[in-house]
Structure formats: C-alpha cells, structure tokens
Design an enzyme around this catalytic site. Structure first.
Site, mmCIF file in Angstrom:
data_model
loop_
_atom_site.group_PDB
_atom_site.id
_atom_site.type_symbol
_atom_site.label_atom_id
_atom_site.label_comp_id
_atom_site.label_asym_id
_atom_site.label_seq_id
_atom_site.Cartn_x
_atom_site.Cartn_y
_atom_site.Cartn_z
ATOM 1 N N HIS A 150 7.204 4.950 1.951
ATOM 2 C CA HIS A 150 7.371 6.294 2.501
ATOM 3 C C HIS A 150 8.791 6.550 3.012
ATOM 4 C CE1 HIS A 150 6.338 4.468 6.539
ATOM 5 N NE2 HIS A 150 7.232 5.355 6.931
ATOM 6 N N ASP A 180 2.398 0.626 0.620
ATOM 7 C CA ASP A 180 3.526 1.258 1.312
ATOM 8 C C ASP A 180 4.758 0.352 1.360
ATOM 9 O OD1 ASP A 180 4.827 3.356 2.593
ATOM 10 O OD2 ASP A 180 4.251 2.667 4.590
ATOM 11 N N GLY A 262 11.564 5.776 12.228
ATOM 12 C CA GLY A 262 12.844 5.134 11.937
ATOM 13 C C GLY A 262 12.717 3.627 11.912
ATOM 14 N N ASN A 263 11.730 3.075 12.638
ATOM 15 C CA ASN A 263 11.448 1.641 12.574
ATOM 16 C C ASN A 263 10.745 1.259 11.286
ATOM 17 O OD1 ASN A 263 11.173 1.544 16.025
ATOM 18 N ND2 ASN A 263 12.193 -0.112 14.938
ATOM 19 N N SER A 264 10.190 2.246 10.589
ATOM 20 C CA SER A 264 9.442 1.969 9.365
ATOM 21 C C SER A 264 10.294 1.176 8.379
ATOM 22 C CB SER A 264 8.999 3.282 8.717
ATOM 23 O OG SER A 264 8.066 3.956 9.518
ATOM 24 N N LEU A 322 -11.893 0.413 -12.225
ATOM 25 C CA LEU A 322 -13.266 0.449 -12.735
ATOM 26 C C LEU A 322 -13.519 1.700 -13.560
ATOM 27 C CD1 LEU A 322 -15.310 -0.746 -9.609
ATOM 28 C CD2 LEU A 322 -14.968 -1.995 -11.753
ATOM 29 N N GLY A 323 -12.894 2.807 -13.124
ATOM 30 C CA GLY A 323 -13.110 4.073 -13.815
ATOM 31 C C GLY A 323 -14.240 4.878 -13.216
ATOM 32 N N ILE A 324 -14.350 4.846 -11.892
ATOM 33 C CA ILE A 324 -15.394 5.630 -11.228
ATOM 34 C C ILE A 324 -14.794 6.412 -10.068
ATOM 35 C CG2 ILE A 324 -17.222 3.971 -11.793
ATOM 36 C CD1 ILE A 324 -17.018 2.956 -8.895
ATOM 37 N N MET A 326 -16.205 7.809 -6.274
ATOM 38 C CA MET A 326 -17.276 7.293 -5.424
ATOM 39 C C MET A 326 -17.270 7.947 -4.050
ATOM 40 S SD MET A 326 -15.447 3.573 -5.179
ATOM 41 C CE MET A 326 -13.675 3.473 -4.899
#
Length: 445
Positions: A150, A180, A262-264, A322-324, A326
């Site tokens: 981010h 992230d 800013g710490n991210s 998986l292709g679902i 849910m």
C-alpha cells in the site's frame, strides 16, 4: 552585727551569676553559628534589588558527570538504523496551464502542439505519499528493499531517502496485495556503505519481549524515528481491503510500539537488532467509535522472507484458486442454514459455496452451489478468510482434500489446484467487461 559573712556570700553569688551569664552567651553564639551554617546564605542580606543579582550570577555550568546510556535497545537500533529508508511514492500531477482560456496563447493549452507526448516525464511527477522500508540485501549491482504494497500503490515513480539525507531513484520489483508486501531495488553503489538488515525467526518470538519499530512516521520529516514497546500478541488474524478493493490477510504480530502513518513498511526489530516483522497497520478506532491506543500490527519475518523471495524471482506471487465464490455459514440466519445449507445442527461453522465457476478445479471435482466446506486437508475452516489462507499455503499443481456437506451428508473431494488466482481474476475481469459491452450494445454495433 557581724557582717563578715555577708560580703563573701554576695561575692559568691555574683561570681556564680557571672559564670552563668558568660556560659549562656557562649551557648547562644554557638547555636546561632550552627544555624547559620545549616541555612547557608538564607541569612545573608537580601541583595535581590541589585542589578547584577547574586555574586555568582552567570556562573551556572553543565555537570561533567557522564551517564552510561548504552543499552540493549540502543545497540539494536545501531545495528539496523542505517538500513531503514523513507519510501516516496511519486505520481502524475493533473495537467493545468493555470491560465484558463489564455493558456493557448502561451502554447500550453489543450489545443497546443507540445513537444511532450501524452505521458508525463519524471519531472512532472509529484510526491503523493510516503512510507518506510528497509534494505535487506545487496547483490551485484542491485540492493533490495522491502516495504508495504500500500506504500507503493498507484506509483508512477519511486524514490528512497537514506539516513544521510540522500535521495535515490528506486524501481519496483514486484508486489503482493494479499500480504501487503512489495520489493524495490536501487543501484547498490548508492548504498555501498550501508549494512543490510538481517531477518530473525518470527516463530521464536515470545509475548512480552521487547519490540522496536523504526521508520518515518508522518513522512520523511520525521525519518529514522524509533519507538519501543513489547510483543503484545502473536498470530493475530488481520483482514481488511486495500484501495483497490483487494483482500489483505495477515497473520500478524501485535505490538504496542508506536506505529503511525508513514511507519508502514518499516521494520519491527527484536532486541538483537534483527527484523522480525514489517510494520503494516494499526487500529485507531473501533466500529463503535471507541478510540484505541497501542495496537499495531506487523507482518511476521518468516512470511516476509517467503514472499520477497518469490517477488525477487518472478515479480509476483502465484497462488492456487478453487474457482468458487463463498459466504460464511455463520452469516446465514438459522432458517437459511436449514433451508439452503442443509447442514446438521451440530455443524455451526463452515463456508457455503455461493457459485462455482466453469472450468475450474472446484467444478471438475464436482462441487456445487450450497455445498458447505468445513475442512481443507486436516484443518477446520470457519470462514472464507481461513479457507483462503489455508489454500494459499499450497502451490499450483498441489492436490488438497476438502470435507463438505451436501444435503446434510458429509462428503470429501480431492481437488487438483490446476489454475492460479491471478489468471482466474483476469479471466473474470475479461468476462465481466465482455458482458458489460454486450449489455450496452446488444446488437453488436
């Protein structure tokens, strides 16, 4: 009358009186002296009205006593601080001549012929946001930096600010929105005198041990800030969405070391100066608007190393699908669970399949709408997030066993994970775009 004895008696009296008087005076003087010494200059005449103040005015000095400030924390900071950087996200600015209808006269209006092409040059990029990062490897001509996804989202250019104030151009190696994380690279010659940080084993962390956060809270104005606290908890499931609406799922370290915007992307460090996490987020306020202090989260170093190795190699992280679609069983009402999911009353947690996409592993394995998945391999799952987390521990090509309920009966299915989530997402996006075009232009013209 005999008076002989009168004179001697009187003389004795005055003699005794004189000795007593002298003793009293001497005692009083001694008492005053001791009192004066004890109270120092308080008995001295008041000279506050003098313009020059006291005789010692202007003679205050700094003590020459040296305090030993070396500690485990300062030693840890010394080991890693040089490798911590500010990450600057550069983005295109909105083009505007600033002259309204008169801008055409000066050749910078919409109808002018400019030597620049439609894309803006690097000189046109402006600082959009700032975060933190840490240099973790220098190899050949390249040095690698890990930060948060981010922090670099929507970037058109990147710079890093080193501890000595030098700005260095950086480029993106790869990103992973799910965890992230992102990896950047810079010219290794620009950071030749910097010792890269090392990663510690996050599985060895103990609740209560010291934790140190480094980075640039509120931006590079406060670069290389250090805060300290403890490891508050481990294995916190932190799930949210990024600006692009993508799910971010972190099995996080919780800490009370101060973490601010800013710490991210900056490191969370143990007492030995090893990076044990990458700071990612914090709770500021609850859903009920209760203010919160001291609850920050970091991505564990073992997870970080796993992801950055893949990003260095492929520029992306390939995960199976998986292709679902849910929904959590717990999100359904009691009537819906009984009529739609049709699970035994003893089953209270699981994941209900809302839709099975065509030509996917789930369809090939025979899964259907309203099936309730309760386990993947030997791990129980109570939510879609848990199911996804367990699934992402596998690679494309692996086979997993799902336990599920259909019409109240318990079943199992072996599913080969033959496709990756990225290709499935891209395929879905293309189908949605095509469907949207057909709806807006049903006759094909």
């Amino acid at each position: 009358m005999e008076r002989k004895n009168d004179t001697p008696k009187k003389q004795g009296f005055f003699k005794r009186f004189g000795v007593g008087l002298v003793g009293g005076v001497v005692g009083a003087l001694l008492t005053l002296g001791i009192f004066y010494i004890a109270n120092g200059s308080n008995l001295a005449p008041n000279t506050s009205d003098n313009a020059s103040g006291s005789p010692s005015a202007g003679n205050t000095k700094v003590s020459n006593v040296k305090v030993n400030t070396e500690s485990d924390i300062t030693d840890a900071v010394d080991k890693v601080q040089g490798a911590v950087v500010s990450v600057i996200n550069l983005q295109k600015q909105q083009q505007s001549g600033g002259l309204g209808e008169w801008s055409d006269i000066f050749g910078n209006g919409s109808g002018s012929s400019s030597k620049k092409d439609s894309s803006q040059s690097e000189e046109d990029l402006i600082e959009a946001s700032e975060g933190s990062g840490v240099i973790y490897k220098r190899e050949g001509n390249t040095a690698y930096i890990v930060t948060n996804n981010h922090v670099v989202e929507s970037q058109n250019g990147l710079e890093v600010l080193l501890k000595d104030g030098t700005k260095v151009k950086a480029s993106l190696v790869g990103t992973d929105s799910y965890t992230d994380l992102a990896v950047l690279k810079v010219d290794s010659e620009k950071v030749a005198d910097i010792t890269p940080a090392t990663f510690g084993d996050s599985t060895k962390l103990k609740v209560g041990e010291p934790a140190i956060a480094l980075g640039s809270p509120l931006g590079s104005q406060y670069a290389n800030s250090v805060t300290s606290g403890i490891i508050s908890s481990l294995n916190r499931q932190v799930v949210n969405q990024n600006d692009a609406g993508q799910t971010v799922n972190i099995n996080a370290i919780q800490t009370d070391a101060a973490i601010n915007p800013g710490n991210s992307g900056g490191p969370l460090v143990n007492i030995d100066g090893q990076v044990v996490g990458i700071n990612s987020s914090k709770i500021v306020q609850t859903e009920s608007n209760v203010s919160v202090e001291g609850i920050g989260f970091a991505i564990p170093s073992n997870d970080v190393v796993n992801i950055i190795n893949k990003l260095e190699k492929d520029g992306k992280v390939t995960r199976p699908a998986l292709g679902i679609s849910m929904v959590d069983l717990s999100a359904l009402s009691a009537d819906q669970q009984k009529q739609i999911a049709k699970v035994p009353s003893s089953v209270t947690n699981g994941v209900v399949i809302a839709k099975v996409q065509s030509n996917t592993p789930a369809e090939k394995a025979g899964l259907k709408q309203y099936d309730v998945i309760t386990k993947i391999d030997n791990t129980n799952v109570s939510s879609g997030v848990q199911l996804q987390s367990q699934l992402y521990k596998h690679s494309v090509g692996d086979t997993v066993t799902l336990t599920y309920y259909r019409d109240g009966k318990k079943k199992t299915a072996d599913i080969q994970l033959s496709i990756d989530a990225n290709s499935l997402t891209n395929s879905n996006s293309q189908q949605q775009e095509q469907k949207s075009e057909e709806q807006s232009n049903p006759f094909g013209n």
